[in-house]
Write a protein that holds these residues in place. Structure first.
Motif, mmCIF file in Angstrom:
data_model
loop_
_atom_site.group_PDB
_atom_site.id
_atom_site.type_symbol
_atom_site.label_atom_id
_atom_site.label_comp_id
_atom_site.label_asym_id
_atom_site.label_seq_id
_atom_site.Cartn_x
_atom_site.Cartn_y
_atom_site.Cartn_z
ATOM 1 N N ALA A 408 0.721 -1.192 0.324
ATOM 2 C CA ALA A 408 0.224 -0.060 -0.273
ATOM 3 C C ALA A 408 0.824 1.251 0.142
ATOM 4 O O ALA A 408 0.727 1.902 -1.057
ATOM 5 N N ALA A 409 1.777 1.049 0.780
ATOM 6 C CA ALA A 409 2.686 2.608 0.842
ATOM 7 C C ALA A 409 3.555 2.668 -0.524
ATOM 8 O O ALA A 409 3.389 3.256 -1.228
ATOM 9 N N ILE A 410 3.692 1.535 -1.332
ATOM 10 C CA ILE A 410 4.500 2.056 -2.543
ATOM 11 C C ILE A 410 3.413 2.178 -3.388
ATOM 12 O O ILE A 410 3.764 3.265 -4.657
ATOM 13 N N ARG A 411 2.169 2.420 -3.472
ATOM 14 C CA ARG A 411 1.357 2.168 -4.630
ATOM 15 C C ARG A 411 0.981 3.712 -4.387
ATOM 16 O O ARG A 411 0.239 4.851 -5.105
ATOM 17 N N ARG A 412 1.074 4.518 -3.526
ATOM 18 C CA ARG A 412 0.334 5.864 -3.207
ATOM 19 C C ARG A 412 2.053 6.445 -3.322
ATOM 20 O O ARG A 412 2.034 7.855 -3.644
ATOM 21 N N SER A 413 2.689 6.381 -3.067
ATOM 22 C CA SER A 413 3.989 7.104 -4.117
ATOM 23 C C SER A 413 4.089 6.518 -5.783
ATOM 24 O O SER A 413 4.696 5.591 -6.458
ATOM 25 N N PRO A 414 3.978 7.901 -6.278
ATOM 26 C CA PRO A 414 4.388 8.042 -7.900
ATOM 27 C C PRO A 414 5.358 7.488 -8.511
ATOM 28 O O PRO A 414 5.579 6.251 -9.378
ATOM 29 N N LEU A 415 6.568 7.670 -7.548
ATOM 30 C CA LEU A 415 8.075 7.499 -7.985
ATOM 31 C C LEU A 415 8.725 5.715 -7.486
ATOM 32 O O LEU A 415 9.127 5.316 -7.980
ATOM 33 N N LEU A 416 7.987 5.432 -6.322
ATOM 34 C CA LEU A 416 8.229 3.712 -5.988
ATOM 35 C C LEU A 416 7.505 2.914 -6.953
ATOM 36 O O LEU A 416 7.988 1.975 -6.778
ATOM 37 N N SER A 417 6.408 3.649 -6.970
ATOM 38 C CA SER A 417 5.460 2.097 -7.780
ATOM 39 C C SER A 417 6.210 1.856 -9.186
ATOM 40 O O SER A 417 6.526 1.119 -9.278
ATOM 41 N N VAL A 418 6.542 3.288 -10.214
ATOM 42 C CA VAL A 418 7.165 3.033 -11.224
ATOM 43 C C VAL A 418 8.843 2.156 -11.051
ATOM 44 O O VAL A 418 9.203 1.331 -12.040
ATOM 45 N N PHE A 419 9.595 2.353 -10.526
ATOM 46 C CA PHE A 419 10.929 1.843 -9.918
ATOM 47 C C PHE A 419 10.730 0.447 -9.601
ATOM 48 O O PHE A 419 11.114 -0.343 -10.133
ATOM 49 N N TYR A 420 9.546 -0.139 -8.754
ATOM 50 C CA TYR A 420 9.069 -1.305 -8.171
ATOM 51 C C TYR A 420 8.996 -1.965 -10.175
ATOM 52 O O TYR A 420 9.006 -3.420 -9.488
ATOM 53 N N GLY A 421 8.092 -1.701 -10.468
ATOM 54 C CA GLY A 421 7.367 -2.372 -11.612
ATOM 55 C C GLY A 421 8.495 -2.508 -12.615
ATOM 56 O O GLY A 421 8.962 -3.697 -12.997
ATOM 57 N N GLY A 422 9.595 -1.281 -12.656
ATOM 58 C CA GLY A 422 11.023 -1.459 -13.147
ATOM 59 C C GLY A 422 11.936 -3.535 -12.717
ATOM 60 O O GLY A 422 12.107 -3.696 -13.927
ATOM 61 N N MET A 423 11.682 -3.328 -10.864
ATOM 62 C CA MET A 423 12.368 -3.912 -10.928
ATOM 63 C C MET A 423 11.861 -5.429 -10.836
ATOM 64 O O MET A 423 11.985 -6.550 -10.922
ATOM 65 N N LEU A 424 10.511 -5.280 -10.892
ATOM 66 C CA LEU A 424 9.692 -6.281 -11.431
ATOM 67 C C LEU A 424 9.807 -7.534 -12.603
ATOM 68 O O LEU A 424 10.087 -8.738 -12.603
ATOM 69 N N MET A 425 9.965 -5.640 -13.434
ATOM 70 C CA MET A 425 10.366 -6.414 -14.848
ATOM 71 C C MET A 425 11.824 -6.570 -15.052
ATOM 72 O O MET A 425 12.280 -8.076 -15.883
ATOM 73 N N ALA A 426 13.090 -6.462 -14.556
ATOM 74 C CA ALA A 426 14.533 -6.933 -14.292
ATOM 75 C C ALA A 426 14.142 -8.270 -14.008
ATOM 76 O O ALA A 426 15.055 -9.196 -14.796
ATOM 77 N N ALA A 427 13.645 -8.416 -13.227
ATOM 78 C CA ALA A 427 13.559 -9.872 -11.939
ATOM 79 C C ALA A 427 12.886 -10.611 -13.200
ATOM 80 O O ALA A 427 12.893 -11.910 -12.871
ATOM 81 N N GLY A 428 12.463 -10.922 -14.893
ATOM 82 C CA GLY A 428 11.399 -10.893 -15.454
ATOM 83 C C GLY A 428 10.075 -11.778 -14.963
ATOM 84 O O GLY A 428 9.216 -12.825 -15.820
ATOM 85 N N ASP A 429 9.337 -10.606 -13.999
ATOM 86 C CA ASP A 429 7.956 -10.952 -13.518
ATOM 87 C C ASP A 429 6.934 -10.206 -14.179
ATOM 88 O O ASP A 429 6.875 -9.137 -13.391
ATOM 89 N N LEU A 430 6.781 -10.741 -15.564
ATOM 90 C CA LEU A 430 6.357 -9.622 -16.125
ATOM 91 C C LEU A 430 4.428 -9.138 -15.847
ATOM 92 O O LEU A 430 3.845 -8.224 -16.402
ATOM 93 N N ALA A 431 3.914 -10.663 -15.250
ATOM 94 C CA ALA A 431 2.305 -9.875 -15.026
ATOM 95 C C ALA A 431 2.016 -8.709 -14.369
ATOM 96 O O ALA A 431 0.792 -8.462 -14.912
ATOM 97 N N GLY A 432 2.386 -8.513 -13.056
ATOM 98 C CA GLY A 432 2.179 -7.741 -12.184
ATOM 99 C C GLY A 432 2.889 -6.448 -12.964
ATOM 100 O O GLY A 432 2.859 -5.351 -12.035
ATOM 101 N N VAL A 433 3.244 -5.628 -13.778
ATOM 102 C CA VAL A 433 4.434 -4.827 -14.192
ATOM 103 C C VAL A 433 2.900 -3.667 -14.564
ATOM 104 O O VAL A 433 3.284 -2.811 -14.305
ATOM 105 N N GLU A 434 2.168 -4.196 -15.789
ATOM 106 C CA GLU A 434 1.496 -3.249 -15.848
ATOM 107 C C GLU A 434 0.647 -2.116 -15.133
ATOM 108 O O GLU A 434 0.315 -1.148 -15.053
ATOM 109 N N GLN A 435 0.298 -2.936 -13.884
ATOM 110 C CA GLN A 435 -0.128 -2.447 -12.956
ATOM 111 C C GLN A 435 0.167 -1.716 -12.378
ATOM 112 O O GLN A 435 -0.585 -0.347 -11.540
ATOM 113 N N ARG A 436 1.527 -1.542 -12.301
ATOM 114 C CA ARG A 436 2.491 -0.411 -10.780
ATOM 115 C C ARG A 436 3.033 0.552 -11.482
ATOM 116 O O ARG A 436 2.799 1.253 -11.699
#
Length: 918
Positions: A408-436
């Motif tokens: 929840a804390a990540i979702r409230r932050s625009p910067l942390l949300s986008v970089f968390y999506g980038g982290m998931l993508m770098a790890a090969g976990d593409l399923a939840g990236v779009e939502q981030r």
């Protein structure tokens, strides 16, 4: 950097001298690693501090690093290691620190630079041995750090030694080093006090004046465990019932510690006990920080009091400003605090976080905010740190925070949300990236103009669009990649060069995936220029490899060579920080050299990249070295090694952001077809789902042209069959697509295969015409050698036909015939080669050599071996000169003997001279 972590702890007051252990430490000068491994409380740190302070030891320089869990990220760990080494050898590790700023950092590349620095300094400027002491290594031991440590220790120069103090054996190849005599070990059995040392401590240091039998009892009950003896001595101070206490003293390590610490705490004044419990949340202690956490004003005085009372505090500097608790003591204090005041723990962490923030220690501030479960504050601090972390490429630190924060804390932050999506993508976990990315856009819409990281927020829309383009590319969505990349270009400010370069690169990749090489070249070239303007030299040079691939697709290997060589000069000038780009460029140049027929140059480039490829980090392009090595090995007549390389390439390949225009399974299938393994090729075709009825597509072009080679080979194997049925239709569609998109390299290959297909079908005149067109078509014909020679004897016969009958070459002004002659010179004799058989194998009455169709010529690699056999090198020396194993050399030699019809080295050389092969 926390300077106090690099200070050697002050020697303990009343330390019992232990010359037998000093001697074991001295033996570490004959090895790379000294391991001091024992459970908590065995005096490991005290022993090493005493050894370092030994005034008689003037033959060493010591670098000390006190580790704690905050150092468990590899970037942080190696940064501190370099800082520690600099206290002993000033200036060392500059290149390693620069590499640690990359994202993600290439850890073994960092270590290569550091080892090379140490080697150079050891030889030139430091006469004494250098010792690196890593205290409390168990707090950071992980697979990632262990792999780096193993590499570091394996390559240390002889003047550098490492001492590791740990509670448990680290994840290192200790058995191998033990067998090789490269490991000195000090274990719990060594660290346990002997009876004499126990007596010296209890009576001489602690002043308890115990009887010999009482000393013996404590020695037996504690089994020489230093911490237990220390705690027992504290509990005995001022007691009247000494004998009774010693008699009741029993139990294993954990119960001893719990019991004795309880005894110690109960004997402390309330003010001291409260201070101990409330400051236990801290890893390091200093007066003002303790005051901020406890709400008192006696922190500095209390720390001095605890030190003088020998109450398990360890000074971290000579000024007595920073301390830490003994780890064992701190663990027990935290457990007691959790049991007595659990509700107070978050408040203590929050106070520590605010103190660290006010003093500019953002990482510690975030860590304590997380410990205090103040997640909104932790997210706020992380946002403030984003600009610095991104500028210094400290992605690992940011990702560590993101993993600790609630969703929840990540979702409230625009910067942390986008970089968390980038982290998931770098790890090969593409399923939840779009939502981030959706979360980031919603949070950005509600963020105020005065929020943290204003500049990052201003660039956020372009950054999100760029990440969306990256996601689409990874998922194979070409249209989506183009759309999001164009959106990023529209949103990026004129001076936002990195975003513009990245967006332009994705546009170029999308055009390449669609086969539009002309558009891809233009767009990607502009993107590389933007990366240059942004100062991202590593990205610029690595992208040059992709640009070279595009030039190859356009049929311009000469231009690919030119830009790659220029980029390689820049990478070499950049030093250790550019080693990754240098290795990638060497591999690209190897492929270009091989295509041009320069096997020596191809081999040299592969050797230049080998060390980084084998010891560097896993990268998306790592597998390409193995592909290039396989093709060179096959050209040199070593097909088994080639297939082995391709197997490794297949295992290393990872789908990524670059179009997969040359799938490894198809490369392997071509190798099978060349060896005559048509069943293996057929199995590949079934698995790939390739068919002659498919529509032309650039992303499937390599598979289709591999299928064509298989079907032509099957047609040759069974001329009365219909294996090649439909091949011409597929080739016509592929040719039309390649011609329309400007892929001259593909056009030449397709026409060459049309010639082979016509020949297999017995349509010799059309084969001749198509081969002339293929030979004269490429804009740089001299660079296209292996394209033709890889097709083996059928192509050799067609090339000879072109040189004998140039009539069909009239439309090409004789260029096809000239190119054919050059290819024959490079790949096969222009006239029928002599038969490599013994006279006994010739037909009766035969007066000459067998015709060319009966010849089994020596391969390029066999010719290399033959030339070295005509010399004074031994077999092992020849193997080393050719970078092959002795077994592989024996295989080549056996083939040479068989083809020449001889049974000895001398006879092989003599027969080869007779044949004109030497």
């Amino acid at each position: 950097m926390i300077a106090t972590k690099l200070y050697v702890p002050a020697p303990r007051r009343g330390f019992v001298p232990r010359p037998r252990l000093r001697e074991k430490l001295r033996l570490g000068a004959e090895s790379g690693l000294t391991l001091v491994s024992a459970p908590a409380g065995f005096g490991k740190t005290a022993l090493l501090a005493d050894w370092v302070s030994d005034s008689a030891a003037q033959d060493r320089r010591v670098a000390w690093l006190s580790l704690d869990p905050a150092d468990s990220e590899p970037v942080t760990f190696w940064s501190y290691v370099v800082a520690a080494l600099r206290t002993a050898v000033p200036g060392v590790g500059a290149g390693a620190l620069e590499l640690l700023g990359s994202a993600p950092p290439a850890h073994e590349l960092v270590l290569t630079a550091l080892v090379n620095d140490l080697a150079a300094v050891s030889e030139d400027a430091v006469p004494q041995d250098v010792w690196l002491v890593l205290d409390d290594y168990h707090t950071v031991d992980s697979q990632a750090i262990g792999a780096g440590m193993a590499y570091f220790l394996e390559h240390l120069p002889p003047q550098v030694h490492v001492v590791v103090s740990t509670r448990s054996d680290p994840d290192l190849p200790l058995s191998r080093w033990r067998v090789r005599g490269e490991l000195v070990e000090i274990r719990a059995a060594d660290l346990r006090f002997t009876p004499d040392e126990t007596a010296a401590y209890l009576n001489d240091v602690a002043g308890l004046d115990l009887a010999a039998e009482q000393v013996a009892t404590l020695d037996q009950r504690t089994e020489g465990w230093v911490a237990a003896l220390q705690l027992a001595a504290l509990s005995l101070e001022g007691r009247g019932d000494t004998a009774g206490f010693i008699e009741r003293f029993a139990g294993n390590d954990r119960y001893i510690v719990d019991y004795l610490v309880e005894e110690v705490l109960e004997h402390q004044p309330d003010a001291v006990r409260s201070f101990l419990l409330h400051t236990a949340v801290l890893d390091r202690l200093t007066g003002p920080l303790c005051d901020a956490v406890t709400g008192r004003n006696d922190g500095s005085t209390m720390l001095l009091t605890l030190e003088h009372a020998n109450l398990f505090v360890v000074p971290l500097d000579n000024q007595r400003e920073w301390y830490r608790y003994h780890h064992l003591f701190a663990d027990v204090l935290r457990g007691r605090l959790l049991g007595e005041e659990p509700g107070r723990i978050p408040l203590l962490h929050q106070r520590a976080s605010r103190w660290y923030e006010s003093h500019g220690h953002v990482e510690d501030a975030v860590r304590h905010a997380l410990g205090g479960r103040d997640f909104d504050r932790a997210a706020h601090l992380a946002e403030l740190a984003v600009p610095v972390l991104r500028r210094n490429r400290q992605d690992a630190v940011l990702f560590g925070w993101l993993k600790a924060l609630p969703d929840a804390a990540i979702r409230r932050s625009p910067l942390l949300s986008v970089f968390y999506g980038g982290m998931l993508m770098a790890a090969g976990d593409l399923a939840g990236v779009e939502q981030r990315f959706d979360d980031a856009e919603r949070a950005a819409a509600s963020a105020g103009p005065e929020g943290p990281a204003v500049e990052e927020l201003r660039m956020l829309p372009a950054t999100i669009a760029m990440y969306r383009a990256s996601l689409a590319q990874a998922m194979g969505d070409v249209a989506g990649t183009s759309a999001h990349a164009r959106r990023a270009l529209e949103l990026a400010a004129p001076d936002h060069h990195f975003a513009r370069g990245a967006a332009g690169a994705f546009l170029g990749l999308a055009a390449w995936a669609e086969g539009d090489v002309t558009e891809a070249l233009q767009t990607f070239t502009e993107a590389v220029a933007s990366l240059h303007a942004a100062g991202n030299l590593l990205d610029e040079l690595s992208s040059t490899v992709i640009l070279a691939d595009m030039w190859l697709a356009a049929g311009r290997p000469g231009e690919a060579r030119r830009i790659s060589e220029r980029a390689l000069q820049q990478a070499d000038a950049g030093g250790a920080s550019m080693l990754r780009a240098s290795a990638e460029l060497h591999v690209a140049l190897s492929e270009i050299c091989r295509q041009g027929g320069d096997l020596g140059g191809a081999r040299n480039h592969l050797e230049a990249a080998a060390e980084f490829v084998h010891k560097g980090p896993m990268t998306e392009s790592r597998y390409r070295w193995f592909v290039a090595s396989a093709l060179v090995a096959e050209d040199e007549g070593d097909p088994d090694t080639a297939v082995n390389f391709l197997d490794q390439a297949e295992q290393l390949f990872r789908p990524g952001f670059f179009p997969e225009v040359r799938p490894v399974p198809a490369i392997k299938a071509r190798a099978w077809v060349r060896r005559g393994n048509l069943s293996g090729g057929a199995g590949w075709a079934h698995a790939a789902g390739a068919s002659v009825s498919d529509e032309a597509s650039y992303m499937q072009e390599y598979n289709h042209l591999t299928l064509v080679r298989l079907l032509i080979a099957q047609q040759r194997a069974r001329p009365d069959g219909d294996a090649a049925h439909g091949v011409m239709g597929l080739l016509d569609r592929l040719l039309a697509s390649a011609t329309a998109s400007g892929r001259e390299g593909s056009v030449a290959e397709i026409r060459m295969l049309q010639a082979l297909a016509y020949e297999a079908l017995g349509r010799h005149r059309q084969a001749h015409v198509e081969l002339c067109a293929a030979l004269a078509g490429p804009p740089e014909p001299e660079e296209h050698v292996r394209l033709f020679l890889d097709e083996g004897q059928p192509m050799i016969e067609l090339l000879r036909a072109v040189t004998r009958d140039p009539a069909h070459d009239a439309t090409h002004d004789g260029g096809a015939a000239a190119h054919a002659q050059r290819l024959l010179t490079l790949g096969a004799p222009p006239h029928p080669a002599p038969a490599l058989t013994t006279p006994a194998h010739r037909a009766p009455g035969h007066q000459g050599e067998h015709p060319a169709s009966d010849v089994d010529p020596l391969s390029e690699r066999e010719l290399q071996v033959l030339r070295l056999l005509d010399g004074e090198l031994s077999g092992p020396e020849i193997a080393r000169a050719l970078f092959i194993s002795h077994n592989t050399l024996r295989t080549h030699t056996k083939h040479i003997f068989t083809k020449l019809g001889v049974s000895s080295r001398r006879a092989a050389v003599s027969r080869a001279r007779d044949r004109g092969l030497l």
